[in-house]
Enzyme design. Structure first.
Site, PDB file in Angstrom:
ATOM      1  N   GLU A 244      86.397  49.075  23.378  1.00 37.45           N
ATOM      2  CA  GLU A 244      86.190  48.444  22.076  1.00 37.45           C
ATOM      3  C   GLU A 244      85.127  47.359  22.194  1.00 37.45           C
ATOM      4  O   GLU A 244      85.320  46.359  22.888  1.00 37.45           O
ATOM      5  CB  GLU A 244      87.519  47.850  21.593  1.00 37.45           C
ATOM      6  CG  GLU A 244      87.532  47.433  20.148  1.00 37.45           C
ATOM      7  CD  GLU A 244      88.928  47.052  19.675  1.00 37.45           C
ATOM      8  OE1 GLU A 244      89.629  47.906  19.102  1.00 37.45           O
ATOM      9  OE2 GLU A 244      89.330  45.889  19.905  1.00 37.45           O
ATOM     10  N   CYS A 245      83.979  47.561  21.562  1.00 35.08           N
ATOM     11  CA  CYS A 245      82.871  46.616  21.511  1.00 35.08           C
ATOM     12  C   CYS A 245      82.335  46.311  22.919  1.00 35.08           C
ATOM     13  O   CYS A 245      81.571  47.087  23.457  1.00 35.08           O
ATOM     14  CB  CYS A 245      83.271  45.343  20.765  1.00 35.08           C
ATOM     15  SG  CYS A 245      81.842  44.383  20.207  1.00 35.08           S
TER      16      CYS A 245
END
Length: 376
Positions: A244-245
């Protein structure tokens, strides 16, 4: 703080704002107001916040950036006269109150903890607030809230935790909602923390690499080649892996820090995990947005409607033909409102999912960890 009390998902409702939470919980608000260069205008500012939404109980004020005793006295008398609420603290303008800033906000506590100058500054700030805020008056503003009726929640589900999920947690990756760990436990998973900077990859049924600041630890991440190779291997073998990111950035082939980034004289390339063909480039356009979208059955987190946010200063460039499991109706994603790149059972996205709102997606991920383990 006054500047963000009413900030939420859009301009015409308070959805997602601190004000909305205060109304739902029926609790008072203590407004923190920067008094820099204002005295009587501070009362006008507070009055505006009071009348903007009368269902929000603004019960007291703490002034920040106060220059002198006369400055404090004028601002306090104006607020208490015109707004009829007490000023319970006045924090002076001083260098010791400043925290280090960077392109996406403050230095996270987990990253700074252990460094003597960072810890000392936090302790100093704590002492200053204790000295200049009347804590007894602060407590007097608090409201007794009757206990809510007992009811079952998604965190109360009792299951045997038969799945192990490795969760990256160190100075480079530490952007997590605390609810994530409760959701994983309720779905039958134990969280196994590990450090992509320092450790070897632990044995687990699946892995989550959350957000953070990998760009500031890119040399250390590159140097831990055993971790990078192990993540590439588990992805190829079909173990569920969610980045995530910052985790997405780490899973690309390489990270390029561009000339001019923190005074670099030329571009610098660093090898990352190579799970996704492509590269991460820093810096790029600064993106701060709420996100809404739908995921498809191609996603290791299952098909669902989701909400979240994106918050980054990088771009991830992936080849044509990349499979994307997320289509965004709000937000930017990796490219063209597409997010959630998928390969094998690995998904990488710029979207930060809120765990409770996306509970079904994390349960699906845990279930996939369970079934792929049994197959293997």
């Amino acid at each position: 703080m006054s500047a963000v009390l009413y900030e939420g998902a859009d301009a015409l409702t308070d959805i997602g704002s601190t004000a909305s939470v205060a109304k739902i919980l029926d609790i008072p608000v203590v407004l923190v107001v920067s008094a820099q260069s204002i005295t009587r205008s501070a009362a006008a500012l507070v009055k505006g916040f009071q009348v903007f939404d009368k269902d929000v109980q603004i019960s007291a004020v703490i002034l920040n950036n106060v220059k002198s005793e006369s400055h404090r006295a004028k601002a306090v008398s104006a607020i208490e006269q015109y707004c009829a609420i007490p000023v319970i603290g006045s924090i002076p303008r001083m260098e010791e109150m400043h925290l280090a800033m960077r392109h996406l906000g403050l230095v996270p506590y987990r990253e700074g903890a252990g460094y003597s100058d960072f810890t000392a500054r936090i302790e100093t700030i704590t002492e200053i607030i204790g000295k200049f805020v009347d804590l007894e008056r602060f407590k007097s503003v608090m409201k007794e809230v009757p206990p809510l009726p007992e009811y079952s929640t998604l965190f109360d589900i009792k299951v045997n935790r038969d799945v192990r999920i490795g969760v990256a947690l160190d100075e480079a990756f530490n952007f997590y909602y605390a609810d994530l760990f409760d959701i994983l436990h309720a779905a039958g998973a134990d969280s196994v923390p590990f450090s992509p900077v320092h450790d070897r990859l632990p044995e687990a049924d699946g892995y989550i690499i959350g957000g953070g600041y990998p760009e500031f630890f890119v040399s250390e991440l590159e140097a831990n080649h055993r971790m990078r190779e192990a993540l590439q291997e588990v992805s190829k073998n079909g173990s569920p892996l969610y980045g995530e990111c910052g985790g997405l950035m780490y899973l690309t082939d390489r990270m390029t820090l561009r000339k001019g980034w923190h005074d670099l004289q030329k571009d610098q390339d660093y090898e990352m995990c190579g799970v996704f063909s492509g590269e991460t480039r820093m810096p790029s356009r600064r993106v701060v947005s709420y996100v809404e979208g739908t995921s498809t059955n191609d996603s290791p987190l299952g098909a669902a409607f989701f909400r979240g946010h994106e918050f980054h200063y990088s771009e991830v460039v992936l080849p044509r033909g990349t499979c994307y499991a997320y289509e965004l109706s709000r937000g930017i994603g990796i490219q063209d409102n597409l997010d959630g790149a998928v390969i094998h059972n690995t998904l990488g996205s710029y979207t930060h999912l809120h765990p409770v709102a996306s509970e079904s997606m994390f349960r699906h991920f845990v279930g996939l960890c369970r079934t792929t383990r049994k197959v293997s």
